[in-house]
Design an enzyme around this catalytic site. Structure first.
Site, PDB file in Angstrom:
ATOM      1  N   ARG A 131       2.371  -9.823  -5.904  1.00  0.00           N
ATOM      2  CA  ARG A 131       2.763  -8.941  -7.012  1.00  0.00           C
ATOM      3  C   ARG A 131       3.885  -9.536  -7.873  1.00  0.00           C
ATOM      4  NH1 ARG A 131       0.812  -3.597  -6.920  1.00  0.00           N
ATOM      5  NH2 ARG A 131      -0.973  -3.556  -5.539  1.00  0.00           N
ATOM      6  N   ARG A 176       5.587  -5.041 -12.170  1.00  0.00           N
ATOM      7  CA  ARG A 176       6.574  -4.129 -12.764  1.00  0.00           C
ATOM      8  C   ARG A 176       8.029  -4.506 -12.591  1.00  0.00           C
ATOM      9  NH1 ARG A 176       3.878   0.893 -10.125  1.00  0.00           N
ATOM     10  NH2 ARG A 176       3.809  -0.795  -8.626  1.00  0.00           N
ATOM     11  N   ARG A 186       3.701  -3.074 -20.835  1.00  0.00           N
ATOM     12  CA  ARG A 186       3.044  -1.856 -20.364  1.00  0.00           C
ATOM     13  C   ARG A 186       3.343  -0.634 -21.241  1.00  0.00           C
ATOM     14  NH1 ARG A 186       0.778   0.886 -18.425  1.00  0.00           N
ATOM     15  NH2 ARG A 186       1.033   1.547 -16.275  1.00  0.00           N
ATOM     16  N   ASP A 225      -6.865  -7.139 -10.523  1.00  0.00           N
ATOM     17  CA  ASP A 225      -6.648  -6.185  -9.431  1.00  0.00           C
ATOM     18  C   ASP A 225      -7.828  -6.223  -8.471  1.00  0.00           C
ATOM     19  OD1 ASP A 225      -4.589  -3.911  -8.761  1.00  0.00           O
ATOM     20  OD2 ASP A 225      -6.561  -3.187  -8.174  1.00  0.00           O
ATOM     21  N   TYR A 278     -10.440   2.185  -0.159  1.00  0.00           N
ATOM     22  CA  TYR A 278     -10.159   2.810  -1.461  1.00  0.00           C
ATOM     23  C   TYR A 278     -11.367   3.603  -1.954  1.00  0.00           C
ATOM     24  CZ  TYR A 278      -5.632   0.670  -2.000  1.00  0.00           C
ATOM     25  OH  TYR A 278      -4.317   0.338  -1.820  1.00  0.00           O
TER      26      TYR A 278
HETATM   27  O1  CP3 Z   1       0.176 -10.432  -7.367  1.00  0.00           O
HETATM   28  C1  CP3 Z   1       0.116 -10.389  -8.608  1.00  0.00           C
HETATM   29  O2  CP3 Z   1       1.118 -10.360  -9.331  1.00  0.00           O
HETATM   30  C2  CP3 Z   1      -1.244 -10.423  -9.261  1.00  0.00           C
HETATM   31  C3  CP3 Z   1      -1.789  -9.165  -9.620  1.00  0.00           C
HETATM   32  C4  CP3 Z   1      -2.160  -8.138  -8.567  1.00  0.00           C
HETATM   33  C5  CP3 Z   1      -2.151  -6.752  -8.866  1.00  0.00           C
HETATM   34  N1  CP3 Z   1      -2.686  -6.097  -7.801  1.00  0.00           N
HETATM   35  C6  CP3 Z   1      -1.693  -6.177 -10.126  1.00  0.00           C
HETATM   36  C7  CP3 Z   1      -1.321  -4.745 -10.157  1.00  0.00           C
HETATM   37  C8  CP3 Z   1      -2.632  -8.287  -7.255  1.00  0.00           C
HETATM   38  C9  CP3 Z   1      -2.787  -9.529  -6.405  1.00  0.00           C
HETATM   39  C10 CP3 Z   1      -2.975  -6.974  -6.801  1.00  0.00           C
HETATM   40  C11 CP3 Z   1      -3.575  -6.729  -5.481  1.00  0.00           C
HETATM   41  C12 CP3 Z   1      -3.816  -5.347  -5.071  1.00  0.00           C
HETATM   42  N2  CP3 Z   1      -4.147  -4.269  -5.839  1.00  0.00           N
HETATM   43  C13 CP3 Z   1      -3.812  -4.935  -3.720  1.00  0.00           C
HETATM   44  C14 CP3 Z   1      -3.587  -5.832  -2.530  1.00  0.00           C
HETATM   45  C15 CP3 Z   1      -2.154  -6.092  -2.285  1.00  0.00           C
HETATM   46  C16 CP3 Z   1      -1.428  -4.919  -1.719  1.00  0.00           C
HETATM   47  O3  CP3 Z   1      -0.511  -4.440  -2.414  1.00  0.00           O
HETATM   48  O4  CP3 Z   1      -1.750  -4.502  -0.615  1.00  0.00           O
HETATM   49  C17 CP3 Z   1      -4.077  -3.559  -3.711  1.00  0.00           C
HETATM   50  C18 CP3 Z   1      -4.150  -2.685  -2.477  1.00  0.00           C
HETATM   51  C19 CP3 Z   1      -4.304  -3.151  -5.043  1.00  0.00           C
HETATM   52  C20 CP3 Z   1      -4.683  -1.798  -5.527  1.00  0.00           C
HETATM   53  C21 CP3 Z   1      -3.665  -1.230  -6.430  1.00  0.00           C
HETATM   54  N3  CP3 Z   1      -3.434  -1.662  -7.723  1.00  0.00           N
HETATM   55  C22 CP3 Z   1      -2.794  -0.152  -6.172  1.00  0.00           C
HETATM   56  C23 CP3 Z   1      -2.724   0.609  -4.865  1.00  0.00           C
HETATM   57  C24 CP3 Z   1      -2.025   0.041  -7.320  1.00  0.00           C
HETATM   58  C25 CP3 Z   1      -1.023   1.142  -7.565  1.00  0.00           C
HETATM   59  C26 CP3 Z   1       0.203   0.952  -6.811  1.00  0.00           C
HETATM   60  C27 CP3 Z   1       1.079  -0.068  -7.462  1.00  0.00           C
HETATM   61  O5  CP3 Z   1       1.502  -0.993  -6.783  1.00  0.00           O
HETATM   62  O6  CP3 Z   1       1.323   0.108  -8.649  1.00  0.00           O
HETATM   63  C28 CP3 Z   1      -2.405  -0.943  -8.272  1.00  0.00           C
HETATM   64  C29 CP3 Z   1      -1.830  -1.142  -9.616  1.00  0.00           C
HETATM   65  C30 CP3 Z   1      -1.370  -2.515  -9.952  1.00  0.00           C
HETATM   66  N4  CP3 Z   1      -1.998  -3.679  -9.632  1.00  0.00           N
HETATM   67  C31 CP3 Z   1      -0.234  -2.824 -10.733  1.00  0.00           C
HETATM   68  C32 CP3 Z   1      -0.200  -4.218 -10.876  1.00  0.00           C
HETATM   69  C33 CP3 Z   1       0.772  -5.026 -11.670  1.00  0.00           C
HETATM   70  C34 CP3 Z   1       0.740  -1.806 -11.353  1.00  0.00           C
HETATM   71  C35 CP3 Z   1       0.123  -1.269 -12.568  1.00  0.00           C
HETATM   72  C36 CP3 Z   1       1.134  -0.715 -13.508  1.00  0.00           C
HETATM   73  O7  CP3 Z   1       1.619  -1.478 -14.349  1.00  0.00           O
HETATM   74  O8  CP3 Z   1       1.427   0.489 -13.427  1.00  0.00           O
END
Ligand code: CP3
Length: 348
Positions: A29, A33, A42, A78, A155
Site C-alpha cells: 500500500r 492514502r 482523490r 486493486d 470478499y
Molecule cells: O500497494 C499498493 O500501493 C498498490 C495498490 C493496492 C491497493 N490495494 C490500492 C488501494 C494494492 C496492492 C491493494 C491490495 C488489496 N486491496 C488487498 C490486499 C492487501 C491487504 O490489504 O490485505 C485487499 C484486501 C484489497 C481490497 C481493498 N481495497 C479494501 C479492503 C479497500 C478498502 C480499505 C482500504 O484500505 O482503503 C480497498 C481500497 C484501496 N485499495 C485503496 C487503495 C489505495 C484506498 C482507496 C481510497 O483512496 O479510498
C-alpha cells in the site's frame, strides 16, 4: 564468494536469493492514502477512476518511488478489479471500503460468474503496467499483483470485508463442490490476470492471500492449497512470485507447499522463526508491524535493526511491513524506515 552483479536491480537479485549490497525494501500500500499527493488526487477523482485511467494510475504508482526511495514499484490497482468483469457490482464507499451488491452465495449464482480474459477485460491495468515500465526503464522493477482465490472468494461471498468469515466458511463446509467450483473459476481469473501483467512488463508478481490465516491448517490444505498450487504452477516461470498472507504462522508449511519463491509474513511471528520453519530454499518478505511507523524515529530504527538481525544477512530477505501501510502514517516516518533499512543492512 559473494559476487555481486551490479546491473540487475537489487530487488530482483534478492528475489532470486542472490547476495545484495543492502536489503531491498518496499511497502504494501505504498501508493495510497498516507501520501499527501494521493489524497489530493482523490479529491478530484474516485478510487475506481484512478485505477481505470492509465495516466493517473501511472502517476500514483510512481509517487512513492520519487518520495520514499523504495526499491520496487507496485502497480496502482486493486485485488477486486477482476470481479467487475466477472459480473459483480462493486463499489468503494467512503469509510466502509468495498461493497459487493450482488454477492454470489448459491450454486446458480456461482455458475453465473464469468471467467475473464484479463487483457480484454482489464485493458486499463495492462496499459498502466506498460506505461509504468516505460517510465521506470530497467531501473526499478514493477510488481504486478492479484488477490488469491480464497481472499477474493471471501470478499465475494461476504459482500465486502469481514471479521469472522462466517458466510465464506459456511459455503465451504456446507457445499464443498460449490466451493471448489468457485475457487476453480477464481483461479482461472487470477492466472489470466497475473500472466497478463507479466506479459505487460511486471518483473515480479505478488499473490495477496490476506485472509488465508483465518483457516485451520487442515482446512487450508483441503479448500485452498490445491487452488493456490494451480495458480503458481500456471504462472509464467520467468518472474519471481511472492506469496503473502497475514496471521499465517500456523500454515507456513502449507503456504510453501502451495508455491512462491518468496513467502510474505506479518509481525505476529518473528522473522527468524518463520524463515527457519519455511526453510532457506525460499526467500522471505516482511515483517514490521505497520503501527510501528507511528513511533518516534529512534524506535523505528531499532525495530528495523531487530528485523535485519533476525534475517541474519542471509540472501533472500525483502524488507516490508507485515501488512499495508496505515493511512495515518507520517511520510517522514516511512522515509526514516527506508533509509534505516538501507543504511543498517549495508553496515552488516
Ligand atoms: O500497494 C499498493 O500501493 C498498490 C495498490 C493496492 C491497493 N490495494 C490500492 C488501494 C494494492 C496492492 C491493494 C491490495 C488489496 N486491496 C488487498 C490486499 C492487501 C491487504 O490489504 O490485505 C485487499 C484486501 C484489497 C481490497 C481493498 N481495497 C479494501 C479492503 C479497500 C478498502 C480499505 C482500504 O484500505 O482503503 C480497498 C481500497 C484501496 N485499495 C485503496 C487503495 C489505495 C484506498 C482507496 C481510497 O483512496 O479510498
Amino acid at each position: 564468494m559473494n559476487r555481486i552483479v551490479k546491473d540487475i536491480p537489487i530487488f530482483l537479485r534478492a528475489c532470486q536469493r542472490e547476495p545484495t549490497e543492502y536489503t531491498p525494501v518496499w511497502l504494501m500500500r505504498q501508493a495510497g492514502r498516507f501520501l499527501k499527493e494521493y489524497r489530493s488526487l482523490r479529491r478530484q477523482y474516485s478510487f475506481l477512476t484512478l485505477c481505470k485511467t492509465p495516466e493517473l494510475a501511472t502517476k500514483v504508482t510512481l509517487l512513492p518511488i520519487e518520495r520514499l526511495g523504495v526499491d520496487a514499484a507496485i502497480i496502482f490497482a486493486d485485488i477486486l478489479l477482476p470481479l467487475e468483469p466477472m459480473g459483480i457490482d462493486l463499489e468503494f464507499t467512503k469509510g466502509e471500503g468495498p461493497v459487493i451488491h450482488n454477492p454470489p452465495r448459491s450454486r446458480s449464482e456461482v455458475e453465473g460468474l464469468r471467467i475473464i480474459e484479463a487483457e480484454e477485460d482489464l485493458p486499463f491495468v495492462m496499459e498502466a503496467v506498460r506505461s509504468v515500465c516505460r517510465e521506470l526503464k530497467e531501473r526499478i522493477p514493477l510488481i504486478g499483483f492479484s488477490g488469491a482465490p480464497f481472499t477474493l472468494a471471501s470478499y465475494l461471498i461476504e459482500g465486502g470485508g469481514a471479521k469472522d468469515f462466517v458466510r465464506t466458511k459456511s459455503l465451504m463446509y456446507q457445499d464443498p463442490p460449490c466451493w471448489h467450483f468457485l475457487m476453480e473459476k477464481l483461479s482461472a481469473v487470477v492466472i489470466s490476470y497475473l500472466n497478463a501483467q507479466i506479459r505487460a512488463g511486471a518483473a515480479v508478481v505478488q499473490l495477496f492471500d490476506s485472509w488465508a490465516g483465518t483457516l485451520s491448517p487442515r482446512d487450508y490444505e483441503e479448500f485452498v492449497l490445491p487452488h493456490n498450487q494451480r495458480v503458481f504452477y500456471a504462472l509464467s516461470s520467468k518472474v519471481p512470485a511472492i506469496h503473502f498472507a497475514t496471521g499465517a504462522a500456523g500454515i507456513l508449511g502449507q503456504m510453501k507447499a502451495a508455491g512462491g519463491d518468496i513467502i510474505g509474513v506479518d509481525w505476529r511471528i518473528d522473522l527468524d522463526e518463520a524463515w527457519q520453519r519455511l526453510g532457506y530454499d525460499v526467500g522471505i518478505q516482511g515483517n514490521l508491524d505497520p503501527a510501528a511507523l507511528l513511533s518516534p524515529p529512534e524506535q523505528i530504527e531499532s525495530r528495523v535493526a531487530a528485523i535485519l538481525h533476525a534475517a541474519g544477512s542471509r540472501p533472500g530477505h525483502i524488507f516490508n511491513l507485515g501488512h499495508g501501510v496505515l493511512p495515518q502514517t507520517p511520510e517522514e516516518n516511512v522515509i526514516t524506515m527506508v533509509e534505516a533499512v538501507h543504511r543498517l543492512s549495508r553496515d552488516r
